[in-house]
Design a protein around this motif. Structure first.
Motif, short mmCIF file in Angstrom:
data_model
loop_
_atom_site.label_atom_id
_atom_site.label_comp_id
_atom_site.label_asym_id
_atom_site.label_seq_id
_atom_site.Cartn_x
_atom_site.Cartn_y
_atom_site.Cartn_z
N PHE B 172 0.83 -1.21 0.00
CA PHE B 172 0.00 0.00 0.00
C PHE B 172 0.86 1.25 0.00
N ASN B 173 1.03 1.86 -1.16
CA ASN B 173 1.89 3.04 -1.19
C ASN B 173 1.23 4.24 -0.53
N ALA B 174 -0.08 4.15 -0.23
CA ALA B 174 -0.74 5.27 0.41
C ALA B 174 -0.41 5.35 1.90
N ARG B 175 0.11 4.26 2.47
CA ARG B 175 0.45 4.25 3.90
C ARG B 175 1.96 4.18 4.03
N TRP B 178 3.94 1.46 5.92
CA TRP B 178 3.94 0.08 5.40
C TRP B 178 4.71 -0.03 4.10
N GLN B 307 -2.06 2.79 9.64
CA GLN B 307 -3.31 3.40 9.17
C GLN B 307 -3.38 4.88 9.49
N ARG B 310 0.09 8.88 6.35
CA ARG B 310 -0.57 9.25 5.10
C ARG B 310 0.17 10.38 4.40
N TYR B 311 -0.27 10.69 3.19
CA TYR B 311 0.33 11.79 2.43
C TYR B 311 -0.41 13.10 2.64
#
Lengths: 177, 313
Positions: B172-175, B178, B307, B310-311
Motif C-alpha cells: 500500500f503506497n498510500a500508507r 507500510w 493506518q 498518510r500523504y
C-alpha cells in the motif's frame, strides 16, 4: 477517451453545494460522503491566503485501489473511470488502505463506495452532479483526448496542480491555481 | 503557519480524522499466519535434511497446531470482511497484482498441505486412530513413505506465506509506514521466530531445544537488524516516511514499541536464551512466551500505526 476534471480553486467559495448534490444524486448514506471541501489556510493575519478545494476520487491512471483489489471489484470503466462492482466487493478494505486520498469508505451495506464521476449521467451526455450544480461554475468535466473540451482548454491556459503526485498514482483531478 | 480544515461534510466521524478500516482481526491473522509459516518451515526443512527423528517436536508435535492456527486466522480475516456473504469471490478470481488475492490462494494451498502433514503423523499420537475408509489408509501410507515430497512444497509455501504477511501491508503506497519492501523479510523472520518459540515450548528433548534456541537467537538478531534497517530506510526517505518513522522514534508508539517489542519481545528473550545455552537454569517458557507476545504486539502496532500515516490531511 480519458475523463478528467479541472477545479478552479480561485473561483471556489467553499459552499459545499457539490457535496450535497452528490449525496442527493447518489443516495449517499448519512454520515458519509463521496466528495468534500478542504480549506487550506497559509500564513498569519494579516498576511493570510486561503485555498478551497473540492476533493473526490481522482480516478487515477495508476490506481493502487484497482491494483490491490483481490476480486477485481474495483475496475476501470470507459474513459478511465474507476468503479466498484458491489456484487464482487467482499469489503476487505484493501482499496481503502491503498487510496492516498481517502476517497473510499465502507458503505453500511458492506461494499466499498466512492465517487463514480456520476457515470450514469456522463453516459447520457450530462456533467456529473457536482459539476452541474456548482454556483460559481468552478468545475470543468470532460475528455482529455478531445482538444475542444473545457478541461483541456483550462489546463492549456492556467497553472494547475494535482494532489499527492508523489504517491505515484497519476491523479486525474486537476486544481487550477 | 499552515492549517488545513475540512469546510464541508467531510468532517464525519465515520471517515475522519482517519480511516481506520482494519481492526484487531488483521494483526491476529498476520500473527497466526507468520507463526504457522515458521512451524511449517522448520518441519519441512528438518524433514528434507533427514533429521526428522532428532526433532520430534519440530516435525510432529508443533505442526499439529498449524491447521488450527491457519483456519482460526482465516476466520479472523472473514470477521474483518464487511461484505461477508461475498467472500467466495476471492476464489473465483486470480489477480496476481493483488497481494491479498494471491495470499488467499497461498492459504488455500498451504492449509490442505498442513492438514495432510498432520494426518500423516496422527497415528503417532493416537495409535487407535481409524480412517474409516480404506483409500484413506492407502493414501496415508503413501504420504508417510514420501514425506520429503510433501515437505518441499510445504517449505516453499511456508516462506511465501511468511513473506506474504508483510507484503500484504507493504503493497500500500498510500500508507508510508507500510510502504517498504523490508516488511516482507521482517515479518517472515518474526513469524519464524514465533514458530521457533512454540517449538521450544512443546519440546521435551534437550538437544532439540538447544538447536531451536540457537536458531531463535539468530532469528532475533536478524529481526533487530531489519528493524534498524526499517527506520534507517524511512529516515532517508520522503517527508511522509520520516513522519511515519517518527511515530516510533519519539511519537505515540515509541513506548509500547520499544518496551514490548524490542526490549521484552526480542532483546530480553535472546539474553535469556543465551543464558540457557550457557548452562544457567532458565524456565524455557519465559523467553518463548515473551517472543510470542512481542510478535503479536509488533503486528498490532504496525497495523494500527500504518493506518495513521498518510500523504494528505
Amino acid at each position: 477517451m480519458r475523463y478528467a476534471m479541472a477545479i478552479d480553486t480561485r473561483k471556489c467559495v467553499g459552499c459545499s453545494d457539490c457535496v450535497i448534490a452528490c449525496q442527493t444524486e447518489n443516495n449517499v448514506p448519512l454520515g458519509f460522503c463521496r466528495d468534500w471541501v478542504v480549506e487550506v489556510v497559509d500564513g498569519t493575519y494579516p498576511n493570510v491566503s486561503i485555498e478551497l478545494r473540492s476533493e473526490r476520487c481522482n480516478h487515477c491512471d495508476n490506481s493502487p485501489c484497482v491494483r490491490c483489489c483481490p476480486t477485481g471489484a474495483s475496475h476501470f470503466e470507459e474513459g478511465g473511470i474507476v468503479l466498484v462492482e458491489h456484487n464482487k466487493c467482499i469489503g476487505c478494505g484493501a482499496c481503502i488502505q491503498a487510496c492516498p486520498y481517502d476517497a473510499r469508505y465502507s458503505h453500511p451495506e458492506g461494499y466499498v463506495d466512492k465517487c463514480t464521476f456520476c457515470i450514469h449521467r456522463v453516459r447520457e451526455g450530462k456533467d456529473p452532479a457536482c459539476v452541474s450544480v456548482c454556483p460559481t461554475s468552478c468545475m470543468y468535466f470532460g475528455d482529455l483526448d478531445d482538444p475542444n473540451s473545457k478541461v483541456v482548454n483550462m489546463l492549456k491556459n492556467r497553472k494547475f496542480k494535482s494532489l499527492a503526485p508523489e504517491a505515484g498514482t497519476k491523479p486525474q483531478i486537476f486544481y487550477l491555481v | 503557519m499552515r492549517e488545513e480544515l475540512f469546510a464541508s461534510g467531510r468532517n464525519i466521524p465515520n471517515i475522519d480524522p482517519y480511516l481506520n478500516i482494519w481492526h484487531w482481526q488483521i494483526p491476529i491473522y498476520l500473527f497466526l499466519g507468520g507463526l504457522a509459516a515458521g512451524i511449517l518451515f522448520f518441519a519441512g526443512v528438518f524433514t528434507i535434511m533427514g533429521k526428522a527423528h532428532k526433532m520430534p517436536a519440530t516435525v510432529k508435535k508443533a505442526p499439529m497446531i498449524v491447521p488450527f492456527a491457519l483456519i482460526f486466522g482465516l476466520f479472523m480475516l472473514f470477521l474483518d470482511l464487511k461484505h461477508k456473504l461475498y467472500f467466495w469471490q476471492l476464489y473465483t478470481t486470480i489477480r496476481l497484482e493483488s497481494p491479498m488475492g494471491w495470499g488467499a490462494w497461498v492459504l488455500m494451498i498451504i492449509t490442505p498441505i498442513s492438514l495432510l502433514w498432520c494426518a500423516s503423523y496422527i497415528k503417532e499420537f493416537y495409535p487407535n486412530w481409524d480412517w474409516k475408509f480404506k483409500f484413506l489408509n492407502t493414501f496415508e501410507a503413501w504420504v508417510i513413505k514420501n514425506r520429503v515430497i510433501v515437505a518441499w512444497p510445504m517449505t516453499i509455501y511456508a516462506v511465501i506465506l511468511g513473506i506474504y504477511t508483510g507484503i500484504l501491508l507493504s503493497a500500500f503506497n498510500a500508507r508510508p509506514l507500510w510502504n517498504t519492501s523490508i516488511l516482507g523479510p521482517l515479518f517472515l523472520v518474526s513469524g519464524m521466530s514465533t514458530g521457533a518459540a512454540i517449538i521450544i515450548m512443546l519440546s521435551d528433548d534437550h538437544k532439540e531445544r538447544k538447536i531451536m534456541g540457537r536458531i531463535d537467537i539468530l532469528l532475533i538478531v536478524i529481526e533487530l537488524f531489519f528493524i534498524v534497517h526499517l527506520f534507517m530506510g524511512f529516515l532517508a526517505g520522503s517527508e511522509a516516511q520520516i513522519d511515519a518513522a517518527n511515530l516510533f522514534l519519539g511519537g505515540k508508539f515509541t513506548a509500547p514499541f520499544f518496551t514490548f517489542v524490542v526490549l521484552l519481545g526480542l532483546i530480553f528473550p535472546a539474553v535469556l536464551e543465551i543464558f540457557e545455552l550457557k548452562g544457567f537454569k532458565v524456565p524455557i517458557y519465559v523467553p518463548a512466551i515473551l517472543v510470542l507476545i512481542g510478535g503479536l504486539i509488533f503486528r498490532f502496532l504496525m497495523v494500527e500505526a500504518g493506518q495513521i500515516t498518510r500523504y494528505l490531511y
